[in-house]
Enzyme design. Structure first.
Site: not given
Ligand code: IDP
Length: 162
Positions: A20, A60, A96, A102, A123, A126, A137
């Site tokens: 990000k 999103y 993840r 998160t 954060n 993604h 995605e």
């Protein structure tokens, strides 16, 4: 997008990972990519893009209407993002785990968010949360010809079970 139902099975999945705008601004690209490479995941696509509002809203769309949605779209369009496609055994749940929770204030030490971030709204990274979302995605962010298929000499040292 296969489903790795049982942990420990040998299924190989693809996933979408995005660094990000805060990861870019903070100069954490090398550190974060390094963690995926060292894990043994296989890089299939990588590009530096300024996402449009429309792209981020689609990405999103499940969060439309949430209180943080506007802030999230503003954050994600505030600068370039490093978009990537990776392949590996059980990569969706495994990546993840590498990211951590998160909310970085709750993420375990050793994870990307646990080590490098403090705020849920900043954060850093993604990762797709399901095989269906991974394929969705990848299709949103990449043209098919931007996703490479290549075979790595180290493959057997990383993937073979015996
Ligand atoms: P994930 O990125 O770990 O899958 P999601 O619940 O899908 O988490 O949320 C998507 C993104 O929305 C988060 O990574 C974070 O950037 C942002 N977000 C989620 N919850 C909040 C919140 O309570 N405040 C601000 N931003 C949030």
């Amino acid at each position: 997008g296969q489903t790795c139902s049982a942990p420990g099975d040998s299924c190989v999945e693809r996933t979408f990972i995005a660094l990000k705008p805060d990861a870019i601004q903070r100069g954490l690209v090398g550190d974060i990519i390094n963690r995926f490479e060292r894990k043994g995941f296989h890089l299939l696509g990588l590009k530096f893009v300024q996402p449009s509002r429309q792209l981020v809203e689609k990405h999103y769309e499940e969060h439309l209407g949430r209180p943080f949605y506007e802030g999230l779209v503003n954050y994600m369009t505030s600068g370039p993002v490093l978009a990537s496609v990776w392949e590996g055994k059980n990569i969706i749940s495994s990546s993840r785990s590498l990211l951590g929770a998160t909310d970085p204030s709750k993420a375990a030490p050793g994870t990307i968010r646990g080590d490098l971030a403090t705020q849920v709204g900043r954060n850093l990274v993604h990762a797709s949360d399901s095989p269906a979302n991974a394929e969705r995605e990848i299709g949103l962010w990449f043209q098919p010809e931007e996703v490479q298929s290549w075979s790595r000499a180290l493959k057997k040292w990383i993937n073979e079970e015996n």
